[in-house]
Motif scaffolding. Structure first.
Motif, short mmCIF file in Angstrom:
data_model
loop_
_atom_site.label_atom_id
_atom_site.label_comp_id
_atom_site.label_asym_id
_atom_site.label_seq_id
_atom_site.Cartn_x
_atom_site.Cartn_y
_atom_site.Cartn_z
N ALA A 260 0.83 -1.20 0.00
CA ALA A 260 0.00 0.00 0.00
C ALA A 260 0.86 1.26 0.00
O ALA A 260 2.00 1.25 0.48
N LEU A 261 0.30 2.33 -0.53
CA LEU A 261 0.96 3.63 -0.48
C LEU A 261 0.82 4.28 0.89
O LEU A 261 1.64 5.13 1.27
N SER A 262 -0.24 3.92 1.61
CA SER A 262 -0.53 4.59 2.88
C SER A 262 -1.44 3.70 3.71
O SER A 262 -2.02 2.73 3.23
N SER A 278 -3.63 0.23 -7.74
CA SER A 278 -4.51 -0.61 -8.56
C SER A 278 -5.61 -1.18 -7.70
O SER A 278 -5.46 -1.31 -6.47
N ALA A 279 -6.71 -1.56 -8.35
CA ALA A 279 -7.81 -2.20 -7.64
C ALA A 279 -7.40 -3.57 -7.12
O ALA A 279 -7.82 -3.99 -6.05
N GLU A 284 -5.99 -7.01 -2.32
CA GLU A 284 -5.02 -7.79 -1.54
C GLU A 284 -4.83 -7.19 -0.15
O GLU A 284 -4.75 -7.92 0.85
N VAL A 285 -4.72 -5.88 -0.10
CA VAL A 285 -4.55 -5.20 1.19
C VAL A 285 -5.76 -5.45 2.08
O VAL A 285 -5.62 -5.80 3.27
N ILE A 289 -5.76 -7.52 5.72
CA ILE A 289 -6.20 -6.90 6.97
C ILE A 289 -7.39 -7.66 7.54
O ILE A 289 -7.47 -7.89 8.76
N LYS A 290 -8.31 -8.06 6.68
CA LYS A 290 -9.45 -8.85 7.14
C LYS A 290 -9.01 -10.13 7.82
O LYS A 290 -9.54 -10.51 8.87
#
Length: 315
Positions: A260-262, A278-279, A284-285, A289-290
């Protein structure tokens, strides 16, 4: 003001938003493609504004017209255009979680104002609706902040340059910018989160925050994803609010490791968000986290979105 034929019924959608955008407390926000709220509004013969149906709120929202942000905003609109006794029926469909940090009250307010404006032939511009939306936010959370209602109403990425007088600026959106949003099912009341914030901050911290805001805005204009990434740091608000969000720092570590960028808090939380290029990476992020939250027996909702430049729309 347009002179357009009055409709009998209209159905609209208004989007959720991410406010603060990490370093821009109360001044930055952007709209999401999803989730959001829907409103059906129609004219009726009897005078007065009436809520006839609310779905998806688990019985939490008031039904009295002057207490609900949707209907109260419609009442204020009718007063402004000089038709306070017009008969209006409202149905509200909450399609986003209340108290999520995703601008739930703002989406409802904007849906109501956009619907009544469409119903009566667009008598006001979107920018003319914005002060009315601020009144709705004040009713909902006690403070008339614009960083949710402005992007929800105007679409895109917005900067509140000034509140007195109100001055909201549209910012450009880099073409590949996407967002992963995760709403953990924990309770962080907006008013409590705001009350925790220090009223005075060190000058050194303020200077760093100003630099980050300027860097983020510059990165948006320059399509510079690296500048966006390194500017998205909050040294003033996040350290306090993160205490209220379980697994916050572990979630941030995971998001950044995935690419991630942030990573930061959406609004007052508990929702968190990450920017990606990208979507697919946003998905994936969100999934990583989930998984982390589920491992700690915390349920959550996830949303993948670009920055919604359209704002509210007729369905």
């Amino acid at each position: 003001m347009k002179n357009v034929r009055v409709k009998q019924e209209v159905k609209v959608f208004a989007p959720a938003t991410v406010a603060n955008v990490i370093c821009g407390y109360d001044i930055l926000g952007f709209a999401l493609d999803r989730p959001g709220d829907e409103v059906i509004m129609r004219l009726k013969d009897e005078p007065g504004v009436e809520i006839v149906n609310i779905e998806g709120d688990d019985g939490l929202l008031p039904r009295r017209a002057e207490k609900n942000t949707v209907s109260a905003s419609v009442q204020n609109y009718l007063k402004q255009i000089g038709q306070p006794d017009l008969g209006i029926e409202i149905e509200l469909f909450k399609q986003m979680p209340i108290g999520s940090g995703l601008g739930s009250s703002a989406a409802s307010t904007v849906a109501g104002l956009f619907a009544i404006n469409q119903l009566l032939g667009e008598k006001l511009t979107r920018k003319e609706l914005l002060p009315l939306a601020l009144k709705g936010e004040e009713l909902a959370c006690g403070y008339p902040h614009a960083d949710n209602v402005a992007p929800s109403l105007l679409g895109g990425f917005t900067l509140v340059r000034s509140y007195e007088p109100l001055d909201v600026i549209h910012l450009p959106v880099p073409p590949d910018l996407h967002c992963a949003v995760v709403f953990p099912h924990v309770d962080v009341p907006t008013r409590d989160a705001r009350d925790m914030i220090r009223k005075n901050v060190p000058l050194k911290g303020a200077v760093k925050q100003w630099g980050n805001i300027a860097g983020l805005v510059s990165g948006l204009f320059m399509n510079d994803y690296d500048l966006i990434s390194r500017s998205m740091e909050d040294v003033l608000i996040e350290p306090t609010r993160a205490i209220l969000i379980p697994e916050f720092y572990e979630m941030r570590k995971i998001a950044m490791e995935v690419g991630a960028l942030s990573f930061g808090i959406s609004g007052s939380g508990p929702s968190v968000f990450s920017f990606t290029k990208s979507a697919e990476l946003a998905a994936e992020v969100a999934e990583a986290i989930k998984y982390q939250l589920n491992q700690n027996e915390i349920e959550c909702n996830t949303y993948i979105s670009s920055v919604n430049t359209e704002g509210p729309k007729v369905l």
